[in-house]
Motif scaffolding. Structure first.
Motif, PDB file in Angstrom:
ATOM      1  N   GLN A   1       0.761  -1.444   0.291  1.00  0.00           N
ATOM      2  CA  GLN A   1       0.281   0.034   0.158  1.00  0.00           C
ATOM      3  C   GLN A   1       1.359   1.379   0.148  1.00  0.00           C
ATOM      4  O   GLN A   1       0.603   2.105  -0.457  1.00  0.00           O
ATOM      5  CB  GLN A   1      -0.970  -0.212   1.561  1.00  0.00           C
ATOM      6  CG  GLN A   1      -1.871  -0.887   0.924  1.00  0.00           C
ATOM      7  CD  GLN A   1      -2.817  -0.990   2.289  1.00  0.00           C
ATOM      8  OE1 GLN A   1      -2.814  -0.355   3.164  1.00  0.00           O
ATOM      9  NE2 GLN A   1      -3.638  -2.011   1.976  1.00  0.00           N
ATOM     10  N   ARG A   2       2.014   1.333   0.710  1.00  0.00           N
ATOM     11  CA  ARG A   2       2.957   2.226   0.316  1.00  0.00           C
ATOM     12  C   ARG A   2       3.590   2.768  -0.744  1.00  0.00           C
ATOM     13  O   ARG A   2       4.252   3.814  -1.287  1.00  0.00           O
ATOM     14  CB  ARG A   2       3.852   2.499   2.064  1.00  0.00           C
ATOM     15  CG  ARG A   2       2.806   2.364   2.825  1.00  0.00           C
ATOM     16  CD  ARG A   2       3.715   2.399   4.531  1.00  0.00           C
ATOM     17  NE  ARG A   2       3.986   2.002   5.778  1.00  0.00           N
ATOM     18  CZ  ARG A   2       4.125   1.577   5.999  1.00  0.00           C
ATOM     19  NH1 ARG A   2       5.567   0.488   5.693  1.00  0.00           N
ATOM     20  NH2 ARG A   2       3.545   0.106   7.293  1.00  0.00           N
TER      21      ARG A   2
ATOM     22  N   LYS B   1       1.218   9.570   2.784  1.00  0.00           N
ATOM     23  CA  LYS B   1       0.741   8.504   3.566  1.00  0.00           C
ATOM     24  C   LYS B   1       0.260   9.519   4.793  1.00  0.00           C
ATOM     25  O   LYS B   1       0.199  10.599   5.076  1.00  0.00           O
ATOM     26  CB  LYS B   1       2.555   7.636   4.375  1.00  0.00           C
ATOM     27  CG  LYS B   1       3.366   8.654   5.163  1.00  0.00           C
ATOM     28  CD  LYS B   1       4.028   7.780   5.691  1.00  0.00           C
ATOM     29  CE  LYS B   1       5.697   8.665   6.463  1.00  0.00           C
ATOM     30  NZ  LYS B   1       5.700   9.785   5.807  1.00  0.00           N
ATOM     31  N   VAL B   2      -0.560   8.673   5.632  1.00  0.00           N
ATOM     32  CA  VAL B   2      -1.983   9.352   6.160  1.00  0.00           C
ATOM     33  C   VAL B   2      -0.659   9.617   7.221  1.00  0.00           C
ATOM     34  O   VAL B   2       0.724   9.663   7.822  1.00  0.00           O
ATOM     35  CB  VAL B   2      -2.053   8.135   7.482  1.00  0.00           C
ATOM     36  CG1 VAL B   2      -2.425   8.988   8.559  1.00  0.00           C
ATOM     37  CG2 VAL B   2      -3.381   7.663   6.836  1.00  0.00           C
TER      38      VAL B   2
ATOM     39  N   ARG C   1      -8.723   5.725  -5.243  1.00  0.00           N
ATOM     40  CA  ARG C   1      -7.643   5.273  -4.261  1.00  0.00           C
ATOM     41  C   ARG C   1      -9.216   6.626  -3.676  1.00  0.00           C
ATOM     42  O   ARG C   1      -9.103   7.482  -4.551  1.00  0.00           O
ATOM     43  CB  ARG C   1      -6.940   6.072  -4.513  1.00  0.00           C
ATOM     44  CG  ARG C   1      -5.697   7.029  -3.381  1.00  0.00           C
ATOM     45  CD  ARG C   1      -5.280   5.690  -2.574  1.00  0.00           C
ATOM     46  NE  ARG C   1      -4.072   5.295  -3.509  1.00  0.00           N
ATOM     47  CZ  ARG C   1      -3.151   4.275  -2.917  1.00  0.00           C
ATOM     48  NH1 ARG C   1      -3.335   3.447  -1.722  1.00  0.00           N
ATOM     49  NH2 ARG C   1      -2.346   3.988  -4.294  1.00  0.00           N
ATOM     50  N   ASN C   2      -8.889   6.607  -1.973  1.00  0.00           N
ATOM     51  CA  ASN C   2     -10.029   7.707  -1.128  1.00  0.00           C
ATOM     52  C   ASN C   2      -9.126   7.698  -0.346  1.00  0.00           C
ATOM     53  O   ASN C   2      -8.250   6.691   0.613  1.00  0.00           O
ATOM     54  CB  ASN C   2     -11.642   6.629  -0.919  1.00  0.00           C
ATOM     55  CG  ASN C   2     -11.930   6.538  -2.072  1.00  0.00           C
ATOM     56  OD1 ASN C   2     -13.143   6.734  -2.678  1.00  0.00           O
ATOM     57  ND2 ASN C   2     -12.173   5.429  -2.424  1.00  0.00           N
TER      58      ASN C   2
ATOM     59  N   ASP D   1      -7.506   4.937   1.615  1.00  0.00           N
ATOM     60  CA  ASP D   1      -7.949   3.795   0.822  1.00  0.00           C
ATOM     61  C   ASP D   1      -7.823   4.093  -0.383  1.00  0.00           C
ATOM     62  O   ASP D   1      -8.107   4.767  -0.936  1.00  0.00           O
ATOM     63  CB  ASP D   1      -9.798   3.390   1.673  1.00  0.00           C
ATOM     64  CG  ASP D   1      -9.902   2.771   3.379  1.00  0.00           C
ATOM     65  OD1 ASP D   1      -8.972   1.891   3.276  1.00  0.00           O
ATOM     66  OD2 ASP D   1     -10.100   3.949   3.841  1.00  0.00           O
ATOM     67  N   TYR D   2      -7.637   1.978  -0.815  1.00  0.00           N
ATOM     68  CA  TYR D   2      -8.085   2.065  -2.175  1.00  0.00           C
ATOM     69  C   TYR D   2      -9.768   1.784  -2.338  1.00  0.00           C
ATOM     70  O   TYR D   2     -10.615   2.565  -1.145  1.00  0.00           O
ATOM     71  CB  TYR D   2      -8.270   0.270  -2.233  1.00  0.00           C
ATOM     72  CG  TYR D   2      -6.543   0.010  -2.285  1.00  0.00           C
ATOM     73  CD1 TYR D   2      -5.646   0.973  -3.002  1.00  0.00           C
ATOM     74  CD2 TYR D   2      -5.682  -0.635  -2.159  1.00  0.00           C
ATOM     75  CE1 TYR D   2      -4.522   0.600  -3.743  1.00  0.00           C
ATOM     76  CE2 TYR D   2      -4.492  -0.658  -1.890  1.00  0.00           C
ATOM     77  CZ  TYR D   2      -3.499  -0.344  -2.690  1.00  0.00           C
ATOM     78  OH  TYR D   2      -2.115  -0.023  -2.646  1.00  0.00           O
TER      79      TYR D   2
END
Length: 174
Positions: free
Chosen positions: A18-19, A25-26, A128-129, A142-143
């Motif tokens: 995911q990264r 990133k968050v 992507r959300n 998120d995806y």
């Protein structure tokens, strides 16, 4: 024991994957941008500060992107007074307008966003959300909506808009 090791490996690999397909990133500030909407109005990050933003990235040839749009519309209908719902698409203004003639997608659309999405966000996966807080900090990535198997059912079914609700409510409560 093997199953525990496999689960740990799969979880670690999933987090790394995911990264690896996005540059942000968050916890990061959302990068500055200047993009046009369908009415040729320029929208910038500064226009969004002080507001919670639900951002969907997509393009019209992306089947999962199109499949989740009805659920994203439901999310917008429920939280439209509290959240800015924005989309960034790889598609041109003309392509997006043509697409919207046959698909109901009620977000504000920022078009011709490919350079920003690919070069700045580094996004290699769609949809992507991303949920951005009032201070323009990324709070959730998120995806698209996942496909899940409900107990007693044979087929996978796409989750509904409530998949995003917990994250959104947490950010709105701050």
């Amino acid at each position: 024991m093997r199953s525990v090791i496999f689960i740990l490996f799969a979880s670690t690999f999933s987090l790394y994957a995911q990264r690896a397909d996005i540059n942000v990133k968050v916890g990061d500030p959302f990068p500055p941008f200047e993009l046009k909407n369908l009415n040729n109005k320029t929208i910038t990050l500064d226009d969004l500060k002080g507001k919670v933003v639900f951002l969907n990235t997509w393009f019209n040839g992306c089947k999962p992107c199109v499949e989740e749009m009805p659920e994203l519309n439901k999310l917008k209908d429920k939280y439209k007074d509290q959240v800015i719902f924005l989309s960034m698409t790889l598609d041109s203004k003309e392509e997006t307008k043509q697409f919207l003639k046959t698909h109901d997608y009620n977000f504000e659309h920022l078009v011709d966003a490919e350079p920003f999405l690919k070069n700045v966000l580094g996004s290699k996966a769609f949809p992507r959300n991303i949920i951005i807080d009032k201070n323009a900090i990324i709070r959730n990535i998120d995806y698209g909506l996942p496909h899940i198997k409900n107990p007693g059912e044979e087929e996978l079914k796409m989750a509904d808009y409530t998949f995003f609700e917990a994250s959104l409510l947490e950010i709105l409560s701050k």
